[in-house]
Design a protein around this motif. Structure first.
Motif, PDB file in Angstrom:
ATOM      1  N   LEU A  81       0.842  -1.188   0.000  1.00 41.42           N
ATOM      2  CA  LEU A  81       0.000   0.000   0.000  1.00 41.42           C
ATOM      3  C   LEU A  81       0.884   1.248   0.000  1.00 41.42           C
ATOM      4  CD1 LEU A  81      -2.840   1.055   0.037  1.00 41.42           C
ATOM      5  CD2 LEU A  81      -2.938   0.707   2.498  1.00 41.42           C
ATOM      6  N   TYR A  82       1.887   1.248   0.861  1.00 39.97           N
ATOM      7  CA  TYR A  82       2.814   2.386   0.908  1.00 39.97           C
ATOM      8  C   TYR A  82       3.520   2.557  -0.433  1.00 39.97           C
ATOM      9  CZ  TYR A  82       6.188   5.754   2.681  1.00 39.97           C
ATOM     10  OH  TYR A  82       6.916   6.897   2.884  1.00 39.97           O
ATOM     11  N   THR A 142       2.538   1.635  -3.377  1.00 37.08           N
ATOM     12  CA  THR A 142       1.619   2.110  -4.420  1.00 37.08           C
ATOM     13  C   THR A 142       1.499   3.627  -4.342  1.00 37.08           C
ATOM     14  OG1 THR A 142       0.367   0.077  -4.377  1.00 37.08           O
ATOM     15  CG2 THR A 142      -0.753   1.980  -5.298  1.00 37.08           C
ATOM     16  N   ILE A 143       1.355   4.146  -3.139  1.00 35.61           N
ATOM     17  CA  ILE A 143       1.241   5.590  -2.962  1.00 35.61           C
ATOM     18  C   ILE A 143       2.526   6.290  -3.411  1.00 35.61           C
ATOM     19  CG2 ILE A 143       0.881   7.457  -1.282  1.00 35.61           C
ATOM     20  CD1 ILE A 143      -1.626   5.803  -1.704  1.00 35.61           C
ATOM     21  N   GLU A 144       3.651   5.695  -3.097  1.00 35.38           N
ATOM     22  CA  GLU A 144       4.960   6.245  -3.483  1.00 35.38           C
ATOM     23  C   GLU A 144       5.042   6.371  -4.992  1.00 35.38           C
ATOM     24  OE1 GLU A 144       9.146   5.163  -1.290  1.00 35.38           O
ATOM     25  OE2 GLU A 144       8.048   3.566  -2.289  1.00 35.38           O
ATOM     26  N   GLU A 195       2.562   6.352  -7.192  1.00 32.82           N
ATOM     27  CA  GLU A 195       1.593   7.317  -7.712  1.00 32.82           C
ATOM     28  C   GLU A 195       2.109   8.737  -7.556  1.00 32.82           C
ATOM     29  OE1 GLU A 195      -0.499   4.878  -9.474  1.00 32.82           O
ATOM     30  OE2 GLU A 195      -1.283   6.913  -9.454  1.00 32.82           O
ATOM     31  N   ASN A 196       2.741   9.013  -6.419  1.00 28.13           N
ATOM     32  CA  ASN A 196       3.287  10.350  -6.189  1.00 28.13           C
ATOM     33  C   ASN A 196       4.368  10.673  -7.208  1.00 28.13           C
ATOM     34  OD1 ASN A 196       1.639  10.785  -3.980  1.00 28.13           O
ATOM     35  ND2 ASN A 196       3.207  10.327  -2.467  1.00 28.13           N
ATOM     36  N   LYS A 197       5.245   9.712  -7.461  1.00 32.06           N
ATOM     37  CA  LYS A 197       6.347   9.959  -8.399  1.00 32.06           C
ATOM     38  C   LYS A 197       5.810  10.218  -9.800  1.00 32.06           C
ATOM     39  CE  LYS A 197       9.927   7.643  -5.790  1.00 32.06           C
ATOM     40  NZ  LYS A 197      10.757   6.450  -5.617  1.00 32.06           N
ATOM     41  N   LYS A 198       4.759   9.507 -10.181  1.00 35.00           N
ATOM     42  CA  LYS A 198       4.170   9.710 -11.505  1.00 35.00           C
ATOM     43  C   LYS A 198       3.500  11.071 -11.570  1.00 35.00           C
ATOM     44  CE  LYS A 198       2.771   4.945 -12.342  1.00 35.00           C
ATOM     45  NZ  LYS A 198       1.523   4.154 -12.283  1.00 35.00           N
ATOM     46  N   ALA A 199       2.877  11.464 -10.466  1.00 38.84           N
ATOM     47  CA  ALA A 199       2.109  12.712 -10.453  1.00 38.84           C
ATOM     48  C   ALA A 199       2.992  13.945 -10.620  1.00 38.84           C
ATOM     49  CB  ALA A 199       1.297  12.820  -9.163  1.00 38.84           C
ATOM     50  N   VAL A 200       4.236  13.857 -10.180  1.00 35.06           N
ATOM     51  CA  VAL A 200       5.129  15.018 -10.249  1.00 35.06           C
ATOM     52  C   VAL A 200       5.326  15.516 -11.663  1.00 35.06           C
ATOM     53  CG1 VAL A 200       7.409  15.935  -9.706  1.00 35.06           C
ATOM     54  CG2 VAL A 200       6.357  14.320  -8.187  1.00 35.06           C
ATOM     55  N   SER A 229       3.182  15.649 -14.048  1.00 30.13           N
ATOM     56  CA  SER A 229       1.946  16.082 -14.713  1.00 30.13           C
ATOM     57  C   SER A 229       2.083  17.511 -15.208  1.00 30.13           C
ATOM     58  CB  SER A 229       0.768  16.027 -13.739  1.00 30.13           C
ATOM     59  OG  SER A 229       0.412  14.698 -13.487  1.00 30.13           O
ATOM     60  N   LYS A 230       1.641  17.723 -16.439  1.00 36.32           N
ATOM     61  CA  LYS A 230       1.714  19.075 -16.993  1.00 36.32           C
ATOM     62  C   LYS A 230       0.369  19.758 -16.812  1.00 36.32           C
ATOM     63  CE  LYS A 230       5.827  19.110 -19.296  1.00 36.32           C
ATOM     64  NZ  LYS A 230       6.263  17.735 -19.449  1.00 36.32           N
ATOM     65  N   PHE A 231       0.443  21.000 -16.413  1.00 38.27           N
ATOM     66  CA  PHE A 231      -0.761  21.738 -16.088  1.00 38.27           C
ATOM     67  C   PHE A 231      -0.956  22.917 -17.029  1.00 38.27           C
ATOM     68  CE2 PHE A 231      -4.040  23.117 -13.351  1.00 38.27           C
ATOM     69  CZ  PHE A 231      -3.920  24.476 -13.135  1.00 38.27           C
ATOM     70  N   ILE A 269      -7.575  23.267 -19.076  1.00 38.99           N
ATOM     71  CA  ILE A 269      -8.368  22.705 -17.979  1.00 38.99           C
ATOM     72  C   ILE A 269      -9.671  23.461 -17.828  1.00 38.99           C
ATOM     73  CG2 ILE A 269      -8.449  22.542 -15.447  1.00 38.99           C
ATOM     74  CD1 ILE A 269      -5.712  21.349 -15.520  1.00 38.99           C
ATOM     75  N   PRO A 312       5.397  10.227   0.838  1.00 42.83           N
ATOM     76  CA  PRO A 312       5.920   8.963   0.308  1.00 42.83           C
ATOM     77  C   PRO A 312       6.582   9.117  -1.063  1.00 42.83           C
ATOM     78  CG  PRO A 312       3.851   8.556   1.388  1.00 42.83           C
ATOM     79  CD  PRO A 312       4.050  10.055   1.411  1.00 42.83           C
ATOM     80  N   SER A 317       6.635  19.509  -7.313  1.00 42.36           N
ATOM     81  CA  SER A 317       5.378  20.228  -7.213  1.00 42.36           C
ATOM     82  C   SER A 317       4.262  19.280  -7.630  1.00 42.36           C
ATOM     83  CB  SER A 317       5.439  21.432  -8.152  1.00 42.36           C
ATOM     84  OG  SER A 317       4.235  22.127  -8.133  1.00 42.36           O
ATOM     85  N   MET A 373      -5.799  14.789 -21.459  1.00 40.79           N
ATOM     86  CA  MET A 373      -6.204  15.520 -20.273  1.00 40.79           C
ATOM     87  C   MET A 373      -7.511  15.081 -19.643  1.00 40.79           C
ATOM     88  SD  MET A 373      -5.388  19.543 -20.139  1.00 40.79           S
ATOM     89  CE  MET A 373      -7.098  19.776 -20.208  1.00 40.79           C
TER      90      MET A 373
END
Lengths: 74, 149
Positions: free
Chosen positions: A47-48, A50-52, A54-59, A61-63, A68, B26, B58, B103
């Motif tokens: 579980l930990y 998986t969260i790790e 997901e966080n690394k992938k999320a960094v 993300s282009k905004f 949007i 994490p 970020s 997106m």
């Protein structure tokens, strides 16, 4: 990493206040009982991880604020 | 104070806006200081959680309750303890957003909300063991309308 061997019903004590007990051994699985103060977080490692992950992938993300906004309006 | 960020360049932040994450996040356990940068457009629910010391770190975040009216979570005692929460008004919750190539397929992690005690300036990513939620929850229902859970 400390490696120990325990039999069913035997325990390990961590830090004087956390007990890990082998409850059941069966078919490649072990049932573990954990007695710990409420302040100690306990979770399955996957579980930990998986969260790790997901966080690394999320960094990366282009905004794009405008794109949007268009999506939100639909 | 001024901080460097990859997304926004050099920005000015007020020290009293810095949230301290005792355990980091994490995957980034060494990064303990973050600020929430709210979207300048007040109608846009996407904000950022920016590391104070690492310009590249970020996350895009949203207030999950604005998108998922049914989202309901129980904060574990360990969280209440660590964030020194004494009343509900102190609690602010965000979830991290992942935006892929397409997106409209963006998702948010409802299993690991970022919980902040806004009064004590303490934060933590709380990992919930709740099988109603996933780490990849679509924000838009897949016919492109803003969706529910």
């Amino acid at each position: 990493m400390l490696i120990l061997t325990r039999k069913k019903n035997e325990s390990i004590i961590l830090n004087g206040n956390i007990e890990i007990k082998i409850i059941e051994l069966d078919d490649g699985k072990v049932r573990i009982g954990i007695d710990a103060p409420k302040s100690i977080e306990i979770m399955r490692k996957e579980l930990y991880e998986t969260i790790e992950e997901e966080n690394k992938k999320a960094v990366s993300s282009k905004f794009n604020s405008n794109d949007i906004k268009k999506l939100l309006k639909k | 104070m001024k901080i460097n960020t990859t997304n926004f360049g050099e920005i000015e932040i007020s020290k009293d806006k810095i949230i301290y994450f005792q355990e980091g996040i994490p995957g980034f356990e060494k990064e303990k200081e973050f600020v929430v940068i709210l979207n300048e457009d007040t109608e846009n629910p996407f904000h950022h959680l920016q590391s104070v010391n690492n310009p590249k770190l970020s996350f895009i975040i949203i207030n999950p309750f604005e998108i998922f009216s049914d989202y309901d979570i129980s904060l574990p005692d360990t969280t209440i303890d660590k964030l020194k929460i004494t009343n509900q008004e102190q609690i602010v919750i965000y979830t991290i957003v992942l935006i892929p190539e397409k997106m409209e397929k963006m998702t948010t992690n409802l299993t690991g909300p970022i919980v902040i005690n806004i009064e004590k300036k303490l934060g933590k990513q709380v990992i919930l063991d709740d099988n109603r939620y996933s780490t990849k929850h679509f924000i838009f229902t897949q016919d492109s309308k803003v969706g529910g859970v």
